[in-house]
Design a protein around this motif. Structure first.
Motif, PDB file in Angstrom:
ATOM      1  N   ASP A   3       0.799  -1.212   0.000  1.00 50.48           N
ATOM      2  CA  ASP A   3       0.000   0.000   0.000  1.00 50.48           C
ATOM      3  C   ASP A   3       0.839   1.272   0.000  1.00 50.48           C
ATOM      4  O   ASP A   3       0.333   2.347   0.210  1.00 50.48           O
ATOM      5  CB  ASP A   3      -0.968   0.010   1.176  1.00 50.48           C
ATOM      6  CG  ASP A   3      -0.254  -0.112   2.512  1.00 50.48           C
ATOM      7  OD1 ASP A   3       0.948  -0.421   2.515  1.00 50.48           O
ATOM      8  OD2 ASP A   3      -0.898   0.109   3.541  1.00 50.48           O
ATOM      9  N   SER A   4       2.153   1.168  -0.262  1.00 58.00           N
ATOM     10  CA  SER A   4       3.015   2.337  -0.326  1.00 58.00           C
ATOM     11  C   SER A   4       2.899   2.982  -1.694  1.00 58.00           C
ATOM     12  O   SER A   4       2.638   2.320  -2.687  1.00 58.00           O
ATOM     13  CB  SER A   4       4.467   1.952  -0.088  1.00 58.00           C
ATOM     14  OG  SER A   4       4.633   1.457   1.202  1.00 58.00           O
ATOM     15  N   GLN A   5       3.110   4.295  -1.713  1.00 54.81           N
ATOM     16  CA  GLN A   5       3.103   4.968  -2.998  1.00 54.81           C
ATOM     17  C   GLN A   5       4.007   6.182  -2.905  1.00 54.81           C
ATOM     18  O   GLN A   5       4.096   6.826  -1.873  1.00 54.81           O
ATOM     19  CB  GLN A   5       1.678   5.339  -3.401  1.00 54.81           C
ATOM     20  CG  GLN A   5       1.287   6.766  -3.285  1.00 54.81           C
ATOM     21  CD  GLN A   5      -0.187   6.974  -3.582  1.00 54.81           C
ATOM     22  OE1 GLN A   5      -1.020   6.237  -3.083  1.00 54.81           O
ATOM     23  NE2 GLN A   5      -0.494   7.958  -4.342  1.00 54.81           N
ATOM     24  N   MET A   6       4.725   6.458  -3.980  1.00 53.10           N
ATOM     25  CA  MET A   6       5.606   7.608  -4.015  1.00 53.10           C
ATOM     26  C   MET A   6       4.790   8.830  -4.406  1.00 53.10           C
ATOM     27  O   MET A   6       4.114   8.829  -5.427  1.00 53.10           O
ATOM     28  CB  MET A   6       6.741   7.400  -5.014  1.00 53.10           C
ATOM     29  CG  MET A   6       7.707   8.572  -5.031  1.00 53.10           C
ATOM     30  SD  MET A   6       9.028   8.411  -6.216  1.00 53.10           S
ATOM     31  CE  MET A   6       9.908   7.025  -5.579  1.00 53.10           C
ATOM     32  N   LEU A   7       4.839   9.875  -3.585  1.00 54.82           N
ATOM     33  CA  LEU A   7       4.083  11.081  -3.855  1.00 54.82           C
ATOM     34  C   LEU A   7       4.919  12.161  -4.517  1.00 54.82           C
ATOM     35  O   LEU A   7       4.403  12.973  -5.262  1.00 54.82           O
ATOM     36  CB  LEU A   7       3.475  11.631  -2.564  1.00 54.82           C
ATOM     37  CG  LEU A   7       2.488  10.712  -1.852  1.00 54.82           C
ATOM     38  CD1 LEU A   7       1.978  11.366  -0.589  1.00 54.82           C
ATOM     39  CD2 LEU A   7       1.321  10.384  -2.769  1.00 54.82           C
ATOM     40  N   LEU A   8       6.220  12.179  -4.253  1.00 56.36           N
ATOM     41  CA  LEU A   8       7.053  13.234  -4.780  1.00 56.36           C
ATOM     42  C   LEU A   8       8.480  12.731  -4.882  1.00 56.36           C
ATOM     43  O   LEU A   8       8.967  12.055  -3.988  1.00 56.36           O
ATOM     44  CB  LEU A   8       6.993  14.450  -3.844  1.00 56.36           C
ATOM     45  CG  LEU A   8       7.737  15.693  -4.240  1.00 56.36           C
ATOM     46  CD1 LEU A   8       7.132  16.288  -5.517  1.00 56.36           C
ATOM     47  CD2 LEU A   8       7.657  16.713  -3.126  1.00 56.36           C
ATOM     48  N   ILE A  20       5.349  20.245   3.997  1.00 60.83           N
ATOM     49  CA  ILE A  20       4.262  19.526   3.339  1.00 60.83           C
ATOM     50  C   ILE A  20       3.068  19.461   4.281  1.00 60.83           C
ATOM     51  O   ILE A  20       3.220  19.440   5.499  1.00 60.83           O
ATOM     52  CB  ILE A  20       4.675  18.101   2.908  1.00 60.83           C
ATOM     53  CG1 ILE A  20       5.114  17.271   4.119  1.00 60.83           C
ATOM     54  CG2 ILE A  20       5.760  18.135   1.864  1.00 60.83           C
ATOM     55  CD1 ILE A  20       5.325  15.816   3.821  1.00 60.83           C
ATOM     56  N   PRO A  23      -2.212  14.703   5.574  1.00 56.00           N
ATOM     57  CA  PRO A  23      -3.652  14.451   5.628  1.00 56.00           C
ATOM     58  C   PRO A  23      -4.100  14.273   7.076  1.00 56.00           C
ATOM     59  O   PRO A  23      -3.306  13.898   7.946  1.00 56.00           O
ATOM     60  CB  PRO A  23      -3.831  13.159   4.829  1.00 56.00           C
ATOM     61  CG  PRO A  23      -2.488  12.526   4.799  1.00 56.00           C
ATOM     62  CD  PRO A  23      -1.482  13.626   4.930  1.00 56.00           C
ATOM     63  N   ARG A  43       8.187   7.882   5.831  1.00 56.67           N
ATOM     64  CA  ARG A  43       6.999   7.019   5.814  1.00 56.67           C
ATOM     65  C   ARG A  43       5.992   7.560   6.819  1.00 56.67           C
ATOM     66  O   ARG A  43       6.313   7.744   7.994  1.00 56.67           O
ATOM     67  CB  ARG A  43       7.372   5.584   6.146  1.00 56.67           C
ATOM     68  CG  ARG A  43       8.302   4.980   5.110  1.00 56.67           C
ATOM     69  CD  ARG A  43       8.524   3.516   5.375  1.00 56.67           C
ATOM     70  NE  ARG A  43       9.513   2.970   4.485  1.00 56.67           N
ATOM     71  CZ  ARG A  43       9.278   2.540   3.243  1.00 56.67           C
ATOM     72  NH1 ARG A  43       8.060   2.601   2.761  1.00 56.67           N
ATOM     73  NH2 ARG A  43      10.242   2.047   2.500  1.00 56.67           N
TER      74      ARG A  43
END
Length: 60
Positions: A3-8, A20, A23, A43
């Motif tokens: 469920d990890s995702q690179m945002l930047l 930043i 949420p 993380r």
């Protein structure tokens, strides 16, 4: 992690500062940061959305 995702992804040289917005579901007490070979990885775990409940499964 699935469920990890690179945002930047950025690459700079020299000193800089980044701010930043997190949420509302961010669990700041469990945040982890790691700097290795010039790469900073942060993380930030998220709490489940309202109405959802995480039930851990134990494998035996």
């Amino acid at each position: 992690m699935l469920d990890s995702q690179m945002l930047l992804a950025e690459r700079f040289f020299g000193a800089f500062e980044r701010v930043i917005r997190l949420p509302g579901r961010a669990i700041t007490e469990q945040m982890k940061a790691q700097y290795h070979n010039g790469l900073l990885i942060i993380r930030i775990p998220l709490a489940p959305p309202d109405g959802e409940k995480v039930i851990p499964i134990q494998f035996t």
